[in-house]
Write a protein that holds these residues in place. Sequence first.
Motif, PDB file in Angstrom:
ATOM      1  N   ALA A 185       0.839  -1.200   0.000  1.00  0.00           N
ATOM      2  CA  ALA A 185       0.000   0.000   0.000  1.00  0.00           C
ATOM      3  C   ALA A 185       0.874   1.250   0.000  1.00  0.00           C
ATOM      4  O   ALA A 185       0.597   2.221  -0.716  1.00  0.00           O
ATOM      5  CB  ALA A 185      -0.931   0.002   1.219  1.00  0.00           C
ATOM      6  N   GLY A 186       1.948   1.203   0.788  1.00  0.00           N
ATOM      7  CA  GLY A 186       2.870   2.336   0.841  1.00  0.00           C
ATOM      8  C   GLY A 186       3.484   2.619  -0.517  1.00  0.00           C
ATOM      9  O   GLY A 186       3.553   3.771  -0.963  1.00  0.00           O
ATOM     10  N   VAL A 187       3.917   1.559  -1.191  1.00  0.00           N
ATOM     11  CA  VAL A 187       4.518   1.729  -2.515  1.00  0.00           C
ATOM     12  C   VAL A 187       3.498   2.304  -3.489  1.00  0.00           C
ATOM     13  O   VAL A 187       3.786   3.217  -4.268  1.00  0.00           O
ATOM     14  CB  VAL A 187       5.068   0.377  -3.032  1.00  0.00           C
ATOM     15  CG1 VAL A 187       5.490   0.489  -4.487  1.00  0.00           C
ATOM     16  CG2 VAL A 187       6.233  -0.077  -2.171  1.00  0.00           C
ATOM     17  N   GLY A 199      -2.959   4.041   9.104  1.00  0.00           N
ATOM     18  CA  GLY A 199      -3.316   4.428   7.736  1.00  0.00           C
ATOM     19  C   GLY A 199      -2.734   5.783   7.380  1.00  0.00           C
ATOM     20  O   GLY A 199      -2.084   5.951   6.340  1.00  0.00           O
ATOM     21  N   ALA A 200      -2.941   6.749   8.283  1.00  0.00           N
ATOM     22  CA  ALA A 200      -2.431   8.099   8.021  1.00  0.00           C
ATOM     23  C   ALA A 200      -0.906   8.090   8.022  1.00  0.00           C
ATOM     24  O   ALA A 200      -0.263   8.723   7.180  1.00  0.00           O
ATOM     25  CB  ALA A 200      -2.957   9.069   9.078  1.00  0.00           C
ATOM     26  N   GLY A 201      -0.317   7.331   8.955  1.00  0.00           N
ATOM     27  CA  GLY A 201       1.134   7.308   9.092  1.00  0.00           C
ATOM     28  C   GLY A 201       1.818   6.729   7.867  1.00  0.00           C
ATOM     29  O   GLY A 201       2.736   7.342   7.318  1.00  0.00           O
ATOM     30  N   GLU A 260      -3.112  14.526   0.218  1.00  0.00           N
ATOM     31  CA  GLU A 260      -3.791  13.655  -0.727  1.00  0.00           C
ATOM     32  C   GLU A 260      -3.568  12.196  -0.325  1.00  0.00           C
ATOM     33  O   GLU A 260      -4.517  11.402  -0.265  1.00  0.00           O
ATOM     34  CB  GLU A 260      -3.229  13.928  -2.126  1.00  0.00           C
ATOM     35  CG  GLU A 260      -4.036  13.364  -3.246  1.00  0.00           C
ATOM     36  CD  GLU A 260      -3.468  13.800  -4.592  1.00  0.00           C
ATOM     37  OE1 GLU A 260      -2.992  14.947  -4.715  1.00  0.00           O
ATOM     38  OE2 GLU A 260      -3.496  12.980  -5.520  1.00  0.00           O
ATOM     39  N   GLY A 261      -2.316  11.859  -0.029  1.00  0.00           N
ATOM     40  CA  GLY A 261      -2.015  10.501   0.420  1.00  0.00           C
ATOM     41  C   GLY A 261      -2.685  10.188   1.746  1.00  0.00           C
ATOM     42  O   GLY A 261      -3.269   9.109   1.925  1.00  0.00           O
ATOM     43  N   VAL A 262      -2.629  11.149   2.670  1.00  0.00           N
ATOM     44  CA  VAL A 262      -3.171  10.900   4.003  1.00  0.00           C
ATOM     45  C   VAL A 262      -4.695  10.716   3.952  1.00  0.00           C
ATOM     46  O   VAL A 262      -5.248   9.853   4.637  1.00  0.00           O
ATOM     47  CB  VAL A 262      -2.783  12.047   4.967  1.00  0.00           C
ATOM     48  CG1 VAL A 262      -3.543  11.946   6.270  1.00  0.00           C
ATOM     49  CG2 VAL A 262      -1.285  12.004   5.231  1.00  0.00           C
ATOM     50  N   LEU A 293       4.174   8.883   5.399  1.00  0.00           N
ATOM     51  CA  LEU A 293       5.556   8.453   5.193  1.00  0.00           C
ATOM     52  C   LEU A 293       5.832   8.212   3.708  1.00  0.00           C
ATOM     53  O   LEU A 293       6.819   8.706   3.148  1.00  0.00           O
ATOM     54  CB  LEU A 293       5.811   7.181   5.993  1.00  0.00           C
ATOM     55  CG  LEU A 293       7.253   6.693   6.010  1.00  0.00           C
ATOM     56  CD1 LEU A 293       8.111   7.615   6.851  1.00  0.00           C
ATOM     57  CD2 LEU A 293       7.339   5.266   6.545  1.00  0.00           C
ATOM     58  N   ALA A 294       4.924   7.455   3.069  1.00  0.00           N
ATOM     59  CA  ALA A 294       5.114   7.131   1.654  1.00  0.00           C
ATOM     60  C   ALA A 294       5.118   8.411   0.817  1.00  0.00           C
ATOM     61  O   ALA A 294       5.948   8.579  -0.083  1.00  0.00           O
ATOM     62  CB  ALA A 294       4.016   6.181   1.178  1.00  0.00           C
TER      63      ALA A 294
END
Lengths: 232, 295
Positions: free
Chosen positions: B185-187, B277-279, B224-226, B283-284
Amino acid sequence: MIRLQNVTKTYKRGGDDEVVALDDVSIDVDKGEFVFVVGPSGSGKSTFMRLLTREQFPDEGEIWVAGKNLVSLRSWKVPMLRREIGYVFQDFKLLPNKTVYENVAFAMEVIGKSRREIERRVPEVLELVGLEGKAQALPHELSGGQQQRVSVARAFVNNPRILLCDEPTGNLDPTTSVGIMKLLDRINRTGATVVMATHDQHIVDSMRRRVIELENGHVVRDQSRGVYGYAG
Amino acid sequence: MRWIYVLTEALKGLRRNLMMTVAVILSVTVSLTLLGASLLLSEQVELATDDWVGQVEVSIFLCDGRTCPEITEEQREQLETDLEEHQVVEEVFYESKQEAYDRFVELFSDQPNLIESVDADVLPASFRVRLQNPQLFAVIADEFAAYPGVEEIVDQRQVLDQFLRFTNVIRNAALIVAVIQLVAAGVLIANTIRVAAFARREQTSIMKLVGASNWYIRLPFVMEGVFAGVLGALVSWGLLWASVPRVAAQLRQEIELMPFIGASEVIAIGPLLLASGAGIAALASVLALRRFLDV
Ligand SMILES: Nc1ncnc2c1ncn2[C@@H]1O[C@H](COP(=O)(O)OP(=O)(O)O)[C@@H](O)[C@H]1O
Ligand SMILES: [Mg+2]
């Protein structure tokens, strides 16, 4: 206002191939000056400009802009440096989906200016560049000269102390170019230091301002009230 | 910092990239659902073992006169002394019938039906024994099984071990898959953010040029990611909330005498899911932007 001392800048081009864009260049520009930087394509004009905004970092030498030493300037302070500098490009670099007003206001918004200040200042600058009637137009609805005026307005809207123009008339016809030059001259008279890279001989000859000529990364001429090339 | 700007830019970015956004949300949902499930399983194990048998490894149940003659005071004292003096015994304590019932009532306070069905008199008194080495159960069993008044000696660890081995395998498998999914998910988030940043590179380069601060440029992308990460976390929370209490209720009918976690435990892990999820998304995003948007 701008000082380069023995500045060398080389670009790496994959492997060991290197291009020396500026070689041991020293230049001083005082507050309020209007300077042309001339020279053939590839002589290092754009590199000189990009060093002044810390888009590029010199390999050797010292650079001061608006009292800041760019070699020792911490990278988080670079935005503050850039707020002292307005930048105008040959290809305008306007945001195509924003109106003229929004394009100019954008430069104020993203450095956190208040809405009240923006609403006061943007019309003022649009009037200065002669586009007060075009505020709601989109860039593609404007002529090249008008688009360049928008880009000058955006560069000037935050009252920079220095205006850097990289071949601003490169895409414009001669009569339109004259209009842009008058505008830059007017901005210069408000006290801003203007540095303009160009290889437009007519413009340089007609303005009779200081000319710095570059060739292969060397300063080959620095002349006040100069013309594009040596006569004869 | 103008928050309206940051939020509207982030939302615009999410809309522009709807397919990617859905993919990100789904992958965060899957990973966090698995993470949540393995956490809840751990809690279930803890709840069951803590309250069920606690630290006790061996229970020596005493006769109360129903299946064998009731243990006498004298026999009981003899048994206690012998236990205490035995080499392999670390700790002994006595649990009377009343104490056994009290513990039972407390343990199943959420199942009044079960409590009602059990008479206070039914649960036997016992010696609860902790061993220096749990493997030595056989020694105790051999030596004390023949004592008068001893009804049964039970190796609680054996009962527990089977249960623990089973749940640990499931929990670890869920945890491993959750971590792999979370990395994936991070990638995916990093990639989405990079695409978004690339799509808006014109705007970004102008922002840099007029002196917008790095965080002003980055924050819409990070947000946007968060956003996507938090949405995925919310969905996984909802899935767990809808399913876990139901599964627990089902199991409760089949396995009596074991406490199960319920909705409150699921609700309690919500903040952790949201933070994960937010973290991971933040980070990503930050990593994805580090090179791309440097001055
Ligand atoms: N980003 C870059 N990477 C590699 N070489 C570059 C780069 N920018 C400029 N150069 C090279 O540096 C030299 C000077 O270029 P430039 O400063 O753009 O000159 P000008 O603006 O006068 O045309 C040229 O040879 C050019 O090819
Ligand atoms: Mg150039």
